[in-house]
Design a protein around this motif. Structure first.
Motif, PDB file in Angstrom:
ATOM      1  N   PHE A   1       0.841  -1.188   0.000  1.00 51.59           N
ATOM      2  CA  PHE A   1       0.000   0.000   0.000  1.00 51.59           C
ATOM      3  C   PHE A   1       0.881   1.243   0.000  1.00 51.59           C
ATOM      4  N   SER A   2       0.612   2.142  -0.919  1.00 51.91           N
ATOM      5  CA  SER A   2       1.369   3.385  -1.033  1.00 51.91           C
ATOM      6  C   SER A   2       0.988   4.341   0.094  1.00 51.91           C
ATOM      7  N   SER A   3       1.654   5.479   0.145  1.00 43.52           N
ATOM      8  CA  SER A   3       1.399   6.459   1.212  1.00 43.52           C
ATOM      9  C   SER A   3      -0.033   6.987   1.183  1.00 43.52           C
ATOM     10  N   ASP A   4      -0.678   6.928   0.007  1.00 45.38           N
ATOM     11  CA  ASP A   4      -2.074   7.359  -0.074  1.00 45.38           C
ATOM     12  C   ASP A   4      -3.048   6.174   0.005  1.00 45.38           C
ATOM     13  N   ASP A   5      -2.534   5.046   0.566  1.00 42.98           N
ATOM     14  CA  ASP A   5      -3.355   3.865   0.845  1.00 42.98           C
ATOM     15  C   ASP A   5      -3.878   3.183  -0.423  1.00 42.98           C
ATOM     16  N   LYS A   6      -3.117   3.265  -1.497  1.00 41.85           N
ATOM     17  CA  LYS A   6      -3.487   2.589  -2.738  1.00 41.85           C
ATOM     18  C   LYS A   6      -2.632   1.342  -2.901  1.00 41.85           C
ATOM     19  N   LEU A   7      -3.285   0.219  -3.222  1.00 36.81           N
ATOM     20  CA  LEU A   7      -2.559  -1.027  -3.459  1.00 36.81           C
ATOM     21  C   LEU A   7      -1.815  -0.928  -4.788  1.00 36.81           C
ATOM     22  N   THR A   8      -0.527  -1.182  -4.754  1.00 36.35           N
ATOM     23  CA  THR A   8       0.282  -1.046  -5.959  1.00 36.35           C
ATOM     24  C   THR A   8       1.417  -2.063  -5.929  1.00 36.35           C
ATOM     25  N   GLY A   9       2.291  -2.025  -6.929  1.00 34.70           N
ATOM     26  CA  GLY A   9       3.435  -2.925  -6.967  1.00 34.70           C
ATOM     27  C   GLY A   9       3.491  -3.727  -8.250  1.00 34.70           C
ATOM     28  N   PHE A  10       4.588  -4.417  -8.442  1.00 29.20           N
ATOM     29  CA  PHE A  10       4.829  -5.194  -9.659  1.00 29.20           C
ATOM     30  C   PHE A  10       3.768  -6.277  -9.838  1.00 29.20           C
ATOM     31  N   ASP A  11       3.471  -7.034  -8.775  1.00 25.59           N
ATOM     32  CA  ASP A  11       2.422  -8.067  -8.863  1.00 25.59           C
ATOM     33  C   ASP A  11       1.088  -7.464  -9.281  1.00 25.59           C
TER      34      ASP A  11
END
Length: 279
Positions: free
Chosen positions: A190-200
């Protein structure tokens, strides 16, 4: 008399303290290693006789934080995960030591007999790799194509076309649910703005888009993620799961979407130069 009693008391206390210290062992000789719960790293750590304690944490952020704070002596985790954590400046005092402990093949876990869905995901992974999308995403997260120089091998090279209804089920639902922990940067977090992200996450989004359905991530504890798949809580696990003989008894896997390996990390002032010293 009182002075003699006091002297005897001090002597007895010293003897007892020394005996207890000898029996329990010096803390200087204790080697405490951190691993993420449910990963293959914990089992591997058991092979090293000088490791006196294996501590399991929910995710590698906690693992590495404990190492940075000096509460454990080393961490076994994915090489790319550890290097990313150091790169992000959170753990500048840490470093990898020695060669890879072992290599891992990472693929999407699918319920056994969901063969048409597995084959469709294989097709989309192949497209993502061949049309340059994979290289673009890999460079975004790792500043290089992590498949370069890899001897890529299909999970089932002699696979025959399937006829089950698993792909039709996903198409009818209009969505595909992929499970992941949400605590494994840079792969899924989860990014600083609470968004799920990443390569997967971005690989999953690409697969879903090419299947013509909506991408729906399901974050869950890693320790129970396989049982969640088998019970039908989600369609697949696209969350950096390694293919292992034990897991193959319970689920099937698609073709790989990346390769990595187990790496040993220590603090920069550690005297340990390689995990092989702990055998």
């Amino acid at each position: 008399m009182k002075r003699m009693s006091k002297t005897l008391c001090i002597m007895l206390t010293a003897v007892i303290s020394t005996t207890l210290f000898t029996a329990c062992g010096s803390k200087e000789n204790e080697i405490r290693i951190g691993v993420a719960t449910g990963t293959t790293f914990g089992e591997k750590a058991k092979e090293y006789s000088k490791i006196t304690e294996i501590k399991s944490y929910k995710d590698d952020n906690l693992n590495l934080q404990e190492l940075a704070n000096g509460r454990i002596d080393g961490v076994i985790t994915d090489k790319l995960v550890g290097l990313n954590a150091i790169k992000q400046s959170n753990f500048k005092g840490l470093k990898p030591v020695g060669d890879l402990i072992y290599e891992e093949t990472i693929a999407v876990a699918i319920r056994q007999d969901d063969d048409t869905l597995r084959q469709a995901i294989n097709e989309k992974i192949s497209e993502i790799i061949s049309d340059g999308t994979y290289a673009k995403l890999s460079n975004k997260y790792f500043a290089k194509n992590i498949l370069d120089g890899i001897d890529y091998k299909k999970t089932l090279p002699t696979d025959t076309p399937a006829k089950d209804d698993s792909l039709a089920r996903v198409k009818k639902a209009g969505k595909i649910t992929f499970a992941l922990s949400g605590g494994y940067p840079p792969f899924n977090y989860f990014s600083s703005d609470d968004k799920l992200t990443g390569f997967d996450v971005e690989i999953g989004e690409e697969v879903a888009k090419r299947l013509g359905v909506k991408y729906v991530p399901v974050t869950t504890d890693w320790s129970g993620i396989l049982e969640g798949l088998r019970s039908g809580r989600y369609d697949a696990i696209l969350g950096s799961m390694a293919v292992t003989p034990e897991r193959l008894k319970a689920v099937d896997f698609t073709d790989p979407y990346y390769y990595s390996g187990a790496q040993f990390f220590v603090s920069k002032d550690s005297k340990i130069k390689s995990i092989d010293e702990l055998k």
